[in-house]
Design a protein around this motif. Structure first.
Motif, PDB file in Angstrom:
ATOM      1  N   THR A   6      -7.495   2.529  -8.420  1.00 54.68           N
ATOM      2  CA  THR A   6      -6.370   1.958  -7.832  1.00 54.68           C
ATOM      3  C   THR A   6      -6.564   1.703  -6.215  1.00 54.68           C
ATOM      4  O   THR A   6      -6.891   2.753  -5.623  1.00 54.68           O
ATOM      5  CB  THR A   6      -5.252   2.380  -8.423  1.00 54.68           C
ATOM      6  N   PHE A   7      -6.049   0.771  -5.680  1.00 55.11           N
ATOM      7  CA  PHE A   7      -5.971   0.513  -4.137  1.00 55.11           C
ATOM      8  C   PHE A   7      -4.610   0.583  -3.920  1.00 55.11           C
ATOM      9  O   PHE A   7      -3.847  -0.255  -4.344  1.00 55.11           O
ATOM     10  CB  PHE A   7      -6.586  -1.032  -3.767  1.00 55.11           C
ATOM     11  N   THR A   8      -3.985   1.372  -3.404  1.00 56.09           N
ATOM     12  CA  THR A   8      -2.504   1.764  -2.879  1.00 56.09           C
ATOM     13  C   THR A   8      -2.231   1.258  -1.600  1.00 56.09           C
ATOM     14  O   THR A   8      -2.943   1.889  -0.559  1.00 56.09           O
ATOM     15  CB  THR A   8      -2.297   3.132  -3.451  1.00 56.09           C
ATOM     16  N   LEU A   9      -1.273   0.571  -1.183  1.00 64.12           N
ATOM     17  CA  LEU A   9      -0.859   0.281   0.053  1.00 64.12           C
ATOM     18  C   LEU A   9       0.530   0.539   0.216  1.00 64.12           C
ATOM     19  O   LEU A   9       1.488   0.351  -0.308  1.00 64.12           O
ATOM     20  CB  LEU A   9      -0.735  -1.153   0.203  1.00 64.12           C
ATOM     21  N   ASP A  10       0.662   1.444   1.446  1.00 64.95           N
ATOM     22  CA  ASP A  10       1.906   2.187   1.807  1.00 64.95           C
ATOM     23  C   ASP A  10       2.462   1.046   2.746  1.00 64.95           C
ATOM     24  O   ASP A  10       1.694   0.967   3.942  1.00 64.95           O
ATOM     25  CB  ASP A  10       1.889   3.525   2.504  1.00 64.95           C
ATOM     26  N   THR A  11       3.536   0.276   2.607  1.00 65.95           N
ATOM     27  CA  THR A  11       3.781  -0.694   3.381  1.00 65.95           C
ATOM     28  C   THR A  11       5.029  -0.362   4.465  1.00 65.95           C
ATOM     29  O   THR A  11       5.504  -1.167   5.007  1.00 65.95           O
ATOM     30  CB  THR A  11       4.493  -2.019   2.748  1.00 65.95           C
ATOM     31  N   GLY A  12       5.335   0.887   4.310  1.00 67.66           N
ATOM     32  CA  GLY A  12       6.216   1.383   5.137  1.00 67.66           C
ATOM     33  C   GLY A  12       7.725   1.037   4.532  1.00 67.66           C
ATOM     34  O   GLY A  12       8.749   1.176   5.310  1.00 67.66           O
ATOM     35  N   ALA A  13       7.805   0.569   3.683  1.00 64.78           N
ATOM     36  CA  ALA A  13       9.158   0.142   3.217  1.00 64.78           C
ATOM     37  C   ALA A  13      10.198   1.399   2.554  1.00 64.78           C
ATOM     38  O   ALA A  13      11.172   1.346   2.608  1.00 64.78           O
ATOM     39  CB  ALA A  13       8.985  -0.950   1.924  1.00 64.78           C
ATOM     40  N   GLY A  14       9.467   2.577   2.504  1.00 65.73           N
ATOM     41  CA  GLY A  14      10.288   3.670   2.224  1.00 65.73           C
ATOM     42  C   GLY A  14      10.614   3.781   0.850  1.00 65.73           C
ATOM     43  O   GLY A  14      11.286   4.756   0.427  1.00 65.73           O
TER      44      GLY A  14
END
Length: 152
Positions: A6-14
């Motif tokens: 899996t490719f996981t993106l932390d978009t900073g949305a919290g």
């Protein structure tokens, strides 16, 4: 096993991450590229420079302009019959089918007119609401970004 990456993106949305199932069964070269770039920290801090409501969210350009990519060579197209539907992740490219490099897009809605013309390499399995919430525009006034990208 490679097809469970899996490719996981932390978009900073919290409120959680965007989790993308990598499809090495469809595009092994593209999955390898994304995995390598994520391991190098290439995507960390990169913005979504083009987000069109009802269509797609595009990122992966280190300059944030939509005109650049990584220093790695461009990839040969790995087109498949996989449909471009909501949540599908595909590589952006120029008019040259073999020009994908680091930029990618996530379909916000069905975009089957793209089928067979762009390389599908993944599908969002969690956090599509975070993709939907990205600021819209070409480019957005205050673009959303990938705080951290990881592959596991």
């Amino acid at each position: 096993m490679a097809d469970t990456l899996t490719f996981t993106l932390d978009t900073g949305a919290g409120t959680g991450d965007v989790v993308i199932k990598l499809r090495s069964d469809l595009a092994p070269g593209h999955v390898e590229r994304i995995t390598d770039l994520a391991a190098e920290g290439f995507y960390d801090g990169v913005v979504f420079h083009r987000v069109i409501a009802g269509f797609m969210a595009q990122g992966g350009d280190p300059t944030g302009t939509g005109t650049s990519g990584s220093s790695k060579p461009n990839l040969k197209a790995e087109f498949s019959k996989e449909p471009h539907v909501r949540g599908v992740c595909s590589m952006a490219r120029t008019a040259n089918p073999d020009s994908a490099n680091s930029q990618f897009f996530i379909c916000l809605d069905d975009a089957t007119f793209l089928d067979g013309q762009y390389t599908v390499w993944g599908e969002v399995t969690e956090g599509m609401d975070h993709v939907d919430a990205l600021p819209k525009g070409e480019p957005p006034r205050s673009p959303g970004k990938i705080v951290k990208a990881t592959v596991a």
